[in-house]
Design a protein around this motif. Structure first.
Motif, mmCIF file in Angstrom:
data_model
loop_
_atom_site.group_PDB
_atom_site.id
_atom_site.type_symbol
_atom_site.label_atom_id
_atom_site.label_comp_id
_atom_site.label_asym_id
_atom_site.label_seq_id
_atom_site.Cartn_x
_atom_site.Cartn_y
_atom_site.Cartn_z
ATOM 1 N N ARG A 18 0.833 -1.207 0.000
ATOM 2 C CA ARG A 18 0.000 0.000 0.000
ATOM 3 C C ARG A 18 0.867 1.255 0.000
ATOM 4 N N THR A 24 0.197 6.276 1.011
ATOM 5 C CA THR A 24 -0.536 6.447 2.268
ATOM 6 C C THR A 24 -1.077 5.090 2.701
ATOM 7 N N THR A 26 -4.378 3.448 4.887
ATOM 8 C CA THR A 26 -5.616 3.509 5.656
ATOM 9 C C THR A 26 -5.997 2.087 6.034
ATOM 10 N N TRP A 30 -5.576 -1.050 3.559
ATOM 11 C CA TRP A 30 -4.771 -2.195 3.999
ATOM 12 C C TRP A 30 -5.595 -3.475 3.922
#
Length: 110
Positions: A18, A24, A26, A30
């Motif tokens: 990810r 980023t 989240t 994920w």
């Protein structure tokens, strides 16, 4: 113990993926990446349990690796997620390293 280690390492694989692709992380993102590989890992563990293979053995790590990889890719495909060749290659290498090398290290330490 090895079941928890394997699940955590598969989770780490999803985190790395990810972050490397999206920059980023989240919980939802994920989970989208992780769940197919976590299910594949659990299926491989069901086989380990049914066959009474020692979980710390390197061959057990290979079985978990292949189960996580194959199960993960099949479930990704069935759920409409990508299974591009480059992703399969990277997942093969990274999951192999994460799921087999700790068992090799444990064996060497013994």
């Amino acid at each position: 113990m090895w079941l928890v280690v394997d699940l955590v390492l598969v989770g780490v694989f999803a985190v790395i993926g990810r972050l490397s692709h999206y920059g980023t992380l989240t919980a939802g993102g994920w989970w989208t990446t992780a769940w197919p590989f976590l299910v594949g890992t659990l299926l491989a563990w069901a086989v380990l349990t049914a066959t009474r293979r020692p979980p710390a053995a390197v061959t057990s790590g290979v079985l978990v690796w292949l189960g996580a990889l194959a199960g993960g890719m099949v479930l990704r495909h069935l759920s409409g997620q990508g299974t591009a060749t480059a992703f399969v290659v990277v997942a093969t290498l990274v999951l192999g390293a994460l799921l087999v090398l700790p068992r090799v290290g444990a064996r060497v330490r013994r």
